[in-house]
Design an enzyme around this catalytic site. Structure first.
Site, PDB file in Angstrom:
ATOM      1  N   LYS A   1      -6.704  -5.602   4.715  1.00 18.43           N
ATOM      2  CA  LYS A   1      -7.185  -5.173   6.031  1.00 18.43           C
ATOM      3  C   LYS A   1      -8.514  -4.449   5.856  1.00 18.43           C
ATOM      4  O   LYS A   1      -8.834  -3.913   4.789  1.00 18.43           O
ATOM      5  CB  LYS A   1      -6.179  -4.275   6.737  1.00 18.43           C
ATOM      6  CG  LYS A   1      -5.880  -2.928   6.039  1.00 18.43           C
ATOM      7  CD  LYS A   1      -6.856  -1.807   6.363  1.00 18.43           C
ATOM      8  CE  LYS A   1      -6.597  -0.565   5.507  1.00 18.43           C
ATOM      9  NZ  LYS A   1      -7.694   0.415   5.516  1.00 18.43           N
TER      10      LYS A   1
ATOM     11  N   GLY B   1      -9.240   0.867  -0.527  1.00 19.20           N
ATOM     12  CA  GLY B   1      -9.356   1.083   0.916  1.00 19.20           C
ATOM     13  C   GLY B   1      -9.055  -0.159   1.720  1.00 19.20           C
ATOM     14  O   GLY B   1      -9.410  -0.252   2.900  1.00 19.20           O
ATOM     15  N   LEU B   2      -8.372  -1.144   1.097  1.00 25.99           N
ATOM     16  CA  LEU B   2      -8.090  -2.433   1.744  1.00 25.99           C
ATOM     17  C   LEU B   2      -6.590  -2.674   1.949  1.00 25.99           C
ATOM     18  O   LEU B   2      -6.195  -3.760   2.363  1.00 25.99           O
ATOM     19  CB  LEU B   2      -8.683  -3.575   0.908  1.00 25.99           C
ATOM     20  CG  LEU B   2     -10.206  -3.530   0.710  1.00 25.99           C
ATOM     21  CD1 LEU B   2     -10.644  -4.598  -0.293  1.00 25.99           C
ATOM     22  CD2 LEU B   2     -10.936  -3.712   2.035  1.00 25.99           C
TER      23      LEU B   2
ATOM     24  N   SER C   1      -0.007  -1.771   0.271  1.00 29.63           N
ATOM     25  CA  SER C   1       0.763  -1.762   1.520  1.00 29.63           C
ATOM     26  C   SER C   1       1.054  -3.183   1.985  1.00 29.63           C
ATOM     27  O   SER C   1       2.138  -3.478   2.491  1.00 29.63           O
ATOM     28  CB  SER C   1      -0.007  -1.013   2.612  1.00 29.63           C
ATOM     29  OG  SER C   1      -0.159   0.349   2.283  1.00 29.63           O
ATOM     30  N   SER C   2       0.084  -4.072   1.822  1.00 24.80           N
ATOM     31  CA  SER C   2       0.281  -5.463   2.234  1.00 24.80           C
ATOM     32  C   SER C   2       1.312  -6.156   1.340  1.00 24.80           C
ATOM     33  O   SER C   2       2.123  -6.959   1.819  1.00 24.80           O
ATOM     34  CB  SER C   2      -1.046  -6.223   2.209  1.00 24.80           C
ATOM     35  OG  SER C   2      -0.927  -7.455   2.882  1.00 24.80           O
TER      36      SER C   2
ATOM     37  N   ASP D   1       0.097   2.546   6.097  1.00 23.22           N
ATOM     38  CA  ASP D   1      -0.499   1.243   6.430  1.00 23.22           C
ATOM     39  C   ASP D   1       0.506   0.090   6.425  1.00 23.22           C
ATOM     40  O   ASP D   1       0.165  -1.021   6.823  1.00 23.22           O
ATOM     41  CB  ASP D   1      -1.628   0.894   5.440  1.00 23.22           C
ATOM     42  CG  ASP D   1      -2.904   1.684   5.708  1.00 23.22           C
ATOM     43  OD1 ASP D   1      -3.100   2.119   6.855  1.00 23.22           O
ATOM     44  OD2 ASP D   1      -3.695   1.858   4.767  1.00 23.22           O
TER      45      ASP D   1
END
Length: 289
Positions: free
Chosen positions: A10, A98-99, A103-104, A136
């Site tokens: 993200k 920071g992407l 979390s993904s 996130d």
């Protein structure tokens, strides 16, 4: 049984911090969207009651510190699942960038195990579980584009942003999110216009999106890590339409409308930075199969 799931990164088109809450977290307003830069998470059911993590990336923990491990453990505990799983994570998203890569991966694990273990949970239920793992994770369960409030776990769906290229560059440094928040002085920051960003997305207005990108954490990280500021300057110099740091950094991304300029920005950064990517925005939500 095996299942292979994409876990997209993200970016924050807008990131605002409003105040520090009594529980120690910060109240945030973040406009986030997924991009076509993704890890691949392969889930394989095991007969033994274990959770195993595999990754060739030395920066990815293979134990309880891994968010995908935590996702599997949470489902096993909450729903009394006695079957084990092997989780193989093929990293493409830079680590600690920071992407929301970790979390993904956790969100992909929740979605995949929901199917493999036949739990029958909705995306809303999976997102609620994800909020127990990290701020996130809830957004990453849904994917697409959204306004995230609370500590990042309250998700308000938005339409897909205008189509464009996203050129990302990550310098070879790590950034401590906790340290960035520690040094954030909310009385002195310039807050981004979250409402204007949401309007721009709803109007599908690329120029307006570019005018309203903003990240309240950016100035803190730029002072701690001057190399991030250098990347921003390079992107602007090569003609990016908008440039912003994602999350607490250190990855910087640029929005570029035209192919020719995208190539110019991308090629200009490749000699300047280790990890550079040119991808499209995804914008659409995941489907719960």
């Amino acid at each position: 049984m095996k299942l292979l799931i994409k876990a997209p990164a993200k970016i924050n088109l807008s990131l605002d911090v409003l105040y520090k809450r009594p529980d120690g977290y910060h109240e945030v307003e973040m406009v986030m969207t997924t991009i076509d830069l993704a890890d691949r998470v392969e889930l394989s059911l095991l007969n033994e009651d274990l959770i195993k993590i595999y990754s060739h990336n030395r920066f990815v923990p293979d134990d309880q510190r891994n968010l995908a491990y935590q996702a599997a453990f949470l489902l096993k505990e909450r729903f009394d699942v006695k079957q084990g799983v092997a989780i193989a994570i093929e990293k493409t998203i830079p680590v600690a960038a920071g992407l929301a890569g970790g979390s993904s991966d956790a969100a992909a694990t929740l979605r995949g195990l929901n199917k493999l273990w036949g739990l029958g949970l909705s995306l809303d239920e999976l997102a609620d579980l994800g909020s127990e793992i990290g701020s996130d994770v809830s957004f990453c369960v849904y994917g697409g584009t959204a306004l995230a409030t609370g500590r990042g776990e309250v998700i308000h769906e938005l339409p897909a942003p205008p189509t464009c290229w996203v050129v990302l560059a990550k310098p070879f440094i790590g950034v401590s999110t906790a340290e960035v928040y520690r040094q954030l002085q909310l009385g002195k920051v310039k807050h981004p216009h979250t409402k204007k960003m949401i309007e721009a997305i709803k109007e599908n207005d690329f120029s307006k999106v570019c005018q309203n990108v903003g990240n309240v954490l950016e100035d803190v990280t730029l002072k701690l890590h001057p190399e991030v500021a250098l990347i921003k300057d390079q992107m602007k110099r090569f003609g990016a339409d908008a440039v912003l740091m994602s999350g607490s950094g250190p990855t910087v991304f640029s929005l570029v409308e035209h192919d020719s300029r995208m190539h110019r920005v991308y090629n200009g950064l490749r000699g300047f930075c280790d990890q550079v990517f040119a991808v499209r925005m995804l914008g659409e939500r995941h489907i719960n199969e």
